[in-house]
Design a protein around this motif. Structure first.
Motif, PDB file in Angstrom:
ATOM      1  N   ASN A 139     -45.653   6.048   7.540  1.00 53.24           N
ATOM      2  CA  ASN A 139     -46.951   5.405   7.634  1.00 53.24           C
ATOM      3  C   ASN A 139     -46.943   4.135   6.776  1.00 53.24           C
ATOM      4  O   ASN A 139     -46.682   4.213   5.574  1.00 53.24           O
ATOM      5  CB  ASN A 139     -48.020   6.387   7.126  1.00 53.24           C
ATOM      6  N   PRO A 140     -47.203   2.946   7.377  1.00 51.37           N
ATOM      7  CA  PRO A 140     -47.112   1.712   6.592  1.00 51.37           C
ATOM      8  C   PRO A 140     -48.177   1.607   5.501  1.00 51.37           C
ATOM      9  O   PRO A 140     -48.019   0.844   4.553  1.00 51.37           O
ATOM     10  CB  PRO A 140     -47.289   0.610   7.637  1.00 51.37           C
ATOM     11  N   PHE A 141     -49.271   2.382   5.626  1.00 49.30           N
ATOM     12  CA  PHE A 141     -50.322   2.328   4.598  1.00 49.30           C
ATOM     13  C   PHE A 141     -49.956   3.191   3.396  1.00 49.30           C
ATOM     14  O   PHE A 141     -50.086   2.796   2.253  1.00 49.30           O
ATOM     15  CB  PHE A 141     -51.666   2.813   5.164  1.00 49.30           C
ATOM     16  N   THR A 142     -49.502   4.422   3.670  1.00 45.35           N
ATOM     17  CA  THR A 142     -49.264   5.367   2.572  1.00 45.35           C
ATOM     18  C   THR A 142     -47.775   5.496   2.240  1.00 45.35           C
ATOM     19  O   THR A 142     -47.424   6.091   1.227  1.00 45.35           O
ATOM     20  CB  THR A 142     -49.771   6.768   2.966  1.00 45.35           C
ATOM     21  N   HIS A 143     -46.919   4.983   3.109  1.00 49.42           N
ATOM     22  CA  HIS A 143     -45.457   5.109   3.002  1.00 49.42           C
ATOM     23  C   HIS A 143     -44.983   6.556   3.095  1.00 49.42           C
ATOM     24  O   HIS A 143     -43.824   6.855   2.856  1.00 49.42           O
ATOM     25  CB  HIS A 143     -44.914   4.452   1.721  1.00 49.42           C
ATOM     26  N   ALA A 144     -45.901   7.455   3.426  1.00 48.07           N
ATOM     27  CA  ALA A 144     -45.513   8.865   3.570  1.00 48.07           C
ATOM     28  C   ALA A 144     -44.900   9.067   4.954  1.00 48.07           C
ATOM     29  O   ALA A 144     -45.291   8.387   5.907  1.00 48.07           O
ATOM     30  CB  ALA A 144     -46.741   9.757   3.422  1.00 48.07           C
ATOM     31  N   PRO A 145     -43.935   9.997   5.077  1.00 46.70           N
ATOM     32  CA  PRO A 145     -43.404  10.277   6.414  1.00 46.70           C
ATOM     33  C   PRO A 145     -44.498  10.866   7.293  1.00 46.70           C
ATOM     34  O   PRO A 145     -45.357  11.601   6.800  1.00 46.70           O
ATOM     35  CB  PRO A 145     -42.290  11.300   6.166  1.00 46.70           C
ATOM     36  N   ASP A 146     -44.498  10.522   8.575  1.00 49.48           N
ATOM     37  CA  ASP A 146     -45.509  11.097   9.469  1.00 49.48           C
ATOM     38  C   ASP A 146     -45.265  12.588   9.622  1.00 49.48           C
ATOM     39  O   ASP A 146     -44.118  13.037   9.610  1.00 49.48           O
ATOM     40  CB  ASP A 146     -45.453  10.404  10.835  1.00 49.48           C
ATOM     41  N   GLN A 168     -49.380  16.584  17.751  1.00 44.93           N
ATOM     42  CA  GLN A 168     -50.264  15.429  17.940  1.00 44.93           C
ATOM     43  C   GLN A 168     -49.492  14.121  17.782  1.00 44.93           C
ATOM     44  O   GLN A 168     -49.616  13.202  18.580  1.00 44.93           O
ATOM     45  CB  GLN A 168     -51.418  15.452  16.925  1.00 44.93           C
ATOM     46  N   VAL A 169     -48.667  14.046  16.723  1.00 43.48           N
ATOM     47  CA  VAL A 169     -47.885  12.830  16.475  1.00 43.48           C
ATOM     48  C   VAL A 169     -46.898  12.614  17.625  1.00 43.48           C
ATOM     49  O   VAL A 169     -46.759  11.507  18.156  1.00 43.48           O
ATOM     50  CB  VAL A 169     -47.138  12.944  15.120  1.00 43.48           C
ATOM     51  N   ALA A 170     -46.221  13.701  18.045  1.00 40.46           N
ATOM     52  CA  ALA A 170     -45.211  13.580  19.106  1.00 40.46           C
ATOM     53  C   ALA A 170     -45.822  13.040  20.397  1.00 40.46           C
ATOM     54  O   ALA A 170     -45.228  12.195  21.077  1.00 40.46           O
ATOM     55  CB  ALA A 170     -44.558  14.942  19.353  1.00 40.46           C
ATOM     56  N   PRO A 201     -49.615   3.429  16.585  1.00 40.41           N
ATOM     57  CA  PRO A 201     -50.915   3.177  15.934  1.00 40.41           C
ATOM     58  C   PRO A 201     -51.170   4.132  14.771  1.00 40.41           C
ATOM     59  O   PRO A 201     -51.848   5.142  14.918  1.00 40.41           O
ATOM     60  CB  PRO A 201     -51.915   3.419  17.067  1.00 40.41           C
ATOM     61  N   TYR A 202     -50.625   3.790  13.615  1.00 38.15           N
ATOM     62  CA  TYR A 202     -50.763   4.686  12.461  1.00 38.15           C
ATOM     63  C   TYR A 202     -52.210   4.743  11.985  1.00 38.15           C
ATOM     64  O   TYR A 202     -52.811   3.703  11.722  1.00 38.15           O
ATOM     65  CB  TYR A 202     -49.928   4.167  11.284  1.00 38.15           C
ATOM     66  N   PRO A 203     -52.763   5.935  11.825  1.00 41.38           N
ATOM     67  CA  PRO A 203     -54.046   6.005  11.124  1.00 41.38           C
ATOM     68  C   PRO A 203     -53.763   5.912   9.632  1.00 41.38           C
ATOM     69  O   PRO A 203     -52.633   6.166   9.201  1.00 41.38           O
ATOM     70  CB  PRO A 203     -54.557   7.404  11.479  1.00 41.38           C
ATOM     71  N   LYS A 204     -54.783   5.561   8.826  1.00 41.64           N
ATOM     72  CA  LYS A 204     -54.538   5.514   7.374  1.00 41.64           C
ATOM     73  C   LYS A 204     -54.159   6.902   6.878  1.00 41.64           C
ATOM     74  O   LYS A 204     -53.311   7.077   6.033  1.00 41.64           O
ATOM     75  CB  LYS A 204     -55.775   4.991   6.647  1.00 41.64           C
ATOM     76  N   LYS A 205     -54.836   7.907   7.437  1.00 37.07           N
ATOM     77  CA  LYS A 205     -54.484   9.295   7.105  1.00 37.07           C
ATOM     78  C   LYS A 205     -54.634  10.127   8.357  1.00 37.07           C
ATOM     79  O   LYS A 205     -55.586   9.943   9.115  1.00 37.07           O
ATOM     80  CB  LYS A 205     -55.436   9.838   6.038  1.00 37.07           C
ATOM     81  N   TRP A 206     -53.714  11.069   8.572  1.00 37.15           N
ATOM     82  CA  TRP A 206     -53.852  11.972   9.707  1.00 37.15           C
ATOM     83  C   TRP A 206     -54.895  13.023   9.360  1.00 37.15           C
ATOM     84  O   TRP A 206     -54.849  13.587   8.266  1.00 37.15           O
ATOM     85  CB  TRP A 206     -52.530  12.678   9.990  1.00 37.15           C
TER      86      TRP A 206
END
Ligand SMILES: Cc1cc2nc3c(=O)[nH]c(=O)nc-3n(C[C@H](O)[C@H](O)[C@H](O)COP(=O)(O)OP(=O)(O)OC[C@H]3O[C@@H](n4cnc5c(N)ncnc54)[C@H](O)[C@@H]3O)c2cc1C
Length: 303
Positions: free
Chosen positions: A196-203, A208-210, A234-239
């Protein structure tokens, strides 16, 4: 080696078949249950899957005891993890909410302890020195059923692909979901390591992501053939994330808001319905969804 020893005596939790096997084994042991004896279930791994199954088992037994179908103390459920908290990858408030609910329905939490092996009668656990506790000799916890839910390992096929891999064996991808350094090779779903470009955490590795990634890649393949620019995932800021915690209870977060209890359960079921509608025809989606709702309702009733 460690996983092999664990897998000989424990039941994994990866597929529907595994779920049926867990159910079959627990029901057959409960039928043979002797008065005064407790059926000991240990769930190893307090990620979303381990946490959900521990909660469903405890809530079902709790309800069955209240209805007089089982005697008090007929079954105990231990949820064990090397991390100091359940659901370590999720926000702290959600973790605390989940721990409260788990303890409320009688799940015993054994945290900061590493499961090193399982023999025919005992699970061997030791302190996790990484958590600030001194190293300890493994001690044995007796069990009747051990469910191993310590995370999904990447398949050998993916590991053998001639691309870079992250430490979990997944394939790092760019924003358009192309494997890093490749122009026309894409990876999606559990085998893709997108950040995730906002949090840098792995998705998260979720359906849902797939499904969203599949749509993006389909459009990008067409775009690359027609010379148009590629679409970015389209990354959300948080899932939004919801964990079911026994019967009609769930904890979840939508943005900064914590939702729990029955409202959490309703939102979680709506997320499931949304997912089923995306991948199935409407009648099949509703049928699948209804089946899930019925299962949680039965667990709530202790059936
Ligand atoms: C117990 C459990 C509960 C879960 N609960 C949820 C949930 O509530 N919500 C959620 O969003 N996500 C959940 N997930 C995660 C979700 O299932 C995955 O993130 C999602 O299925 C990933 O999709 P995928 O297509 O990448 O992989 P998969 O769904 O695993 O599909 C991969 C497919 O590839 C096939 N395959 C593998 N190797 C080969 C080969 N060599 N040749 C041919 N075919 C091959 C496999 O048979 C499989 O059909 C759960 C996962 C588990 C294990």
């Amino acid at each position: 080696m460690r996983c092999r020893i664990i897998s000989i005596f424990s039941i994994p939790l990866k597929s529907l078949h595994d779920a049926y096997e867990i159910r079959r084994r627990i029901l057959s042991l409960l039928h043979k249950h002797k008065p005064g004896k407790t059926l000991k279930v240990i769930v190893g791994g307090a990620g979303p899957n381990g946490t959900e199954i521990a909660a469903e088992l405890a809530a079902t037994v709790d309800a069955a005891v209240r209805r007089g179908l089982l005697k008090e103390g007929a079954m105990s459920v231990v949820l064990l993890d090397a991390a100091p908290s359940v659901l370590m990858m999720l926000p702290k408030r959600l973790r605390q909410c989940a721990e409260r609910q788990l303890q409320h329905i009688g799940v015993k939490l054994v945290l900061g302890r590493v499961l090193s092996s399982v023999n025919g009668t005992h699970v061997l656990v030791a302190n996790n020195p990484g958590q600030g506790t001194p190293a300890s000799e493994p001690s044995g916890m007796p069990y009747d059923v051990c469910i191993w839910s310590g995370g999904i390992t990447m398949s050998d096929v993916v590991r053998a692909l001639p691309f870079a891999h992250d430490p979990k064996g997944r394939l790092p991808v760019d924003g358009a979901l192309r494997i890093e350094g490749e122009d026309d090779v894409y990876a999606i779903g559990d085998c893709a390591a997108s950040r995730n470009p906002f949090t840098h955490a792995p998705d998260p590795q979720t359906a849902q992501v797939a499904v969203i990634q599949a749509k993006v890649v389909a459009e990008n393949i067409i775009a690359s053939l027609t010379g148009e620019s590629l679409k970015t995932f389209p990354y959300p800021k948080k899932w939004p994330i919801f964990v079911t915690l026994g019967g009609k209870n769930a904890c979840g977060m939508i943005g900064p808001f914590l939702v729990s209890g029955y409202l959490g359960y309703v939102l979680r079921r709506l997320i499931d319905l949304h997912y089923f509608v995306e991948v199935l025809s409407l009648p099949d989606a509703v049928q699948f969804w209804r089946r899930g709702v019925d299962v949680y309702a039965k667990n709530e009733e202790g059936e």
